[in-house]
Scaffold this motif. Structure first.
Motif, PDB file in Angstrom:
ATOM      1  N   PHE A 206     -13.104   3.502  -2.177  1.00  0.00           N
ATOM      2  CA  PHE A 206     -13.433   3.504  -4.431  1.00  0.00           C
ATOM      3  C   PHE A 206     -13.347   4.864  -4.918  1.00  0.00           C
ATOM      4  CE2 PHE A 206     -16.727   0.449  -3.237  1.00  0.00           C
ATOM      5  CZ  PHE A 206     -16.396  -0.476  -4.200  1.00  0.00           C
ATOM      6  N   VAL A 207     -13.157   5.396  -5.943  1.00  0.00           N
ATOM      7  CA  VAL A 207     -12.649   6.017  -6.232  1.00  0.00           C
ATOM      8  C   VAL A 207     -13.552   7.597  -5.680  1.00  0.00           C
ATOM      9  CG1 VAL A 207     -11.604   7.809  -8.571  1.00  0.00           C
ATOM     10  CG2 VAL A 207     -10.808   5.556  -7.727  1.00  0.00           C
ATOM     11  N   GLU A 208     -14.740   7.299  -5.964  1.00  0.00           N
ATOM     12  CA  GLU A 208     -16.172   7.964  -6.298  1.00  0.00           C
ATOM     13  C   GLU A 208     -16.080   8.886  -4.882  1.00  0.00           C
ATOM     14  OE1 GLU A 208     -16.990   4.600  -9.382  1.00  0.00           O
ATOM     15  OE2 GLU A 208     -15.466   5.287  -7.660  1.00  0.00           O
ATOM     16  N   GLU A 209     -15.370   8.000  -3.912  1.00  0.00           N
ATOM     17  CA  GLU A 209     -15.591   8.192  -2.503  1.00  0.00           C
ATOM     18  C   GLU A 209     -14.768   9.219  -2.075  1.00  0.00           C
ATOM     19  OE1 GLU A 209     -15.155   4.200  -0.207  1.00  0.00           O
ATOM     20  OE2 GLU A 209     -17.874   3.724  -0.597  1.00  0.00           O
ATOM     21  N   VAL A 210     -13.213   9.247  -3.154  1.00  0.00           N
ATOM     22  CA  VAL A 210     -12.212   9.828  -2.442  1.00  0.00           C
ATOM     23  C   VAL A 210     -12.024  11.649  -3.484  1.00  0.00           C
ATOM     24  CG1 VAL A 210      -9.844   9.610  -2.767  1.00  0.00           C
ATOM     25  CG2 VAL A 210     -11.227   7.893  -2.508  1.00  0.00           C
ATOM     26  N   ALA A 211     -13.862  11.127  -4.027  1.00  0.00           N
ATOM     27  CA  ALA A 211     -13.659  12.279  -5.324  1.00  0.00           C
ATOM     28  C   ALA A 211     -15.217  13.196  -4.196  1.00  0.00           C
ATOM     29  CB  ALA A 211     -14.394  12.135  -6.326  1.00  0.00           C
ATOM     30  N   SER A 212     -15.144  12.408  -3.081  1.00  0.00           N
ATOM     31  CA  SER A 212     -16.492  13.421  -2.299  1.00  0.00           C
ATOM     32  C   SER A 212     -15.544  13.639  -1.276  1.00  0.00           C
ATOM     33  CB  SER A 212     -17.670  12.496  -2.120  1.00  0.00           C
ATOM     34  OG  SER A 212     -18.151  11.946  -2.823  1.00  0.00           O
TER      35      SER A 212
ATOM     36  N   MET B   8      -7.298  12.970  -9.722  1.00  0.00           N
ATOM     37  CA  MET B   8      -7.788  12.182  -9.827  1.00  0.00           C
ATOM     38  C   MET B   8      -9.035  13.244 -11.187  1.00  0.00           C
ATOM     39  SD  MET B   8      -9.363  11.189  -7.363  1.00  0.00           S
ATOM     40  CE  MET B   8     -11.154  11.218  -7.232  1.00  0.00           C
ATOM     41  N   LEU B   9      -8.701  14.065 -11.273  1.00  0.00           N
ATOM     42  CA  LEU B   9      -8.631  14.030 -13.406  1.00  0.00           C
ATOM     43  C   LEU B   9      -9.088  13.559 -14.229  1.00  0.00           C
ATOM     44  CD1 LEU B   9     -10.154  16.789 -14.755  1.00  0.00           C
ATOM     45  CD2 LEU B   9      -7.681  17.581 -14.745  1.00  0.00           C
ATOM     46  N   TYR B  10      -7.945  13.024 -13.974  1.00  0.00           N
ATOM     47  CA  TYR B  10      -7.015  11.571 -15.472  1.00  0.00           C
ATOM     48  C   TYR B  10      -8.628  10.694 -15.469  1.00  0.00           C
ATOM     49  CZ  TYR B  10      -4.918   8.634 -18.389  1.00  0.00           C
ATOM     50  OH  TYR B  10      -4.177   7.557 -18.994  1.00  0.00           O
TER      51      TYR B  10
END
Length: 215
Positions: free
Chosen positions: A90-96, A123-125
């Motif tokens: 998940f993208v949210e996990e990558v952000a972490s 990630m910003l986009y």
């Protein structure tokens, strides 16, 4: 949202024995900031950034620079081991991962083989898309009691007004953990009728704060 939905699958790579000069050329030509270093099986064994290459390159301000430095192998400056993610993460996990490890890029691998890359720009986009700020909309912040079922109750008010919701975010209300803040972006430039509906239902609207709109 999954990593495979936002990753770039065309990745500029180099083998470990390629020169620093080649890496510098690729970084400039393709306007990128990171190059994964892979072996013959496309396994990621390292990564170099534009800063790594710049620090290893001769300074333009020094007279006694040695152009031979650019002939050194890229493996001499690469970072290893490398944090990688899977396409189905998940993208949210990558952000972490970006935040906790203070990195700006992660290669994406499947069965240890490089299949893509995600940068902080990606990630910003994605954050812009998730928050709905890329479309014309208005933001409303509602303070609600932190209890099960409160979100559908609030969105029901928006449904009665028949306005399209671009995004919904929820975050803690720091002064009191018994409450949450629901942030809703709706596709209208006149949120006043919806705000009045929320207030008439007993909800406290924290934003927008405008003259005559005190909660």
């Amino acid at each position: 949202m999954l990593v495979e939905e936002i990753m770039k699958d065309k990745v500029i790579t180099l083998p470990p024995d390629e020169t620093i000069g080649t890496a510098l050329k690729l970084l400039n030509e393709h306007h990128i900031r990171h190059i994964p270093i892979i072996d013959e099986k496309k396994h990621v064994i390292g990564i170099v950034s534009d800063r790594d290459v710049r620090d290893a390159s001769p300074s333009i301000f020094e007279e006694d620079t040695d152009p031979e430095e650019l002939k050194n192998p890229i493996k001499s400056i690469m970072t290893s081991p490398v944090t990688t993610v899977h396409p189905l993460d998940f993208v949210e996990e990558v952000a972490s991962i970006f935040y906790e490890q203070e990195i700006a890029c992660v290669p994406v691998t499947r069965n240890e083989v490089l299949v893509g890359i995600i940068t902080e720009k990606d990630m910003l986009y994605t954050l812009i898309q998730l928050t709905g700020t890329h479309v014309q909309s208005s933001q409303i912040e509602v303070k609600v009691i932190n209890r099960p079922g409160i979100l559908p109750q609030v969105t029901q008010v928006f449904g009665k007004r028949k306005v399209n919701i671009s995004s919904v975010l929820i975050y803690p209300y720091k002064p009191d953990p018994k409450y949450k803040i629901i942030v809703v972006r709706i596709q209208t430039m006149n949120p006043l009728p919806t705000i009045e509906d929320l207030k008439s239902e007993g909800y406290e609207v924290l934003w927008p704060k405008m003259p005559g709109m005190l909660s």
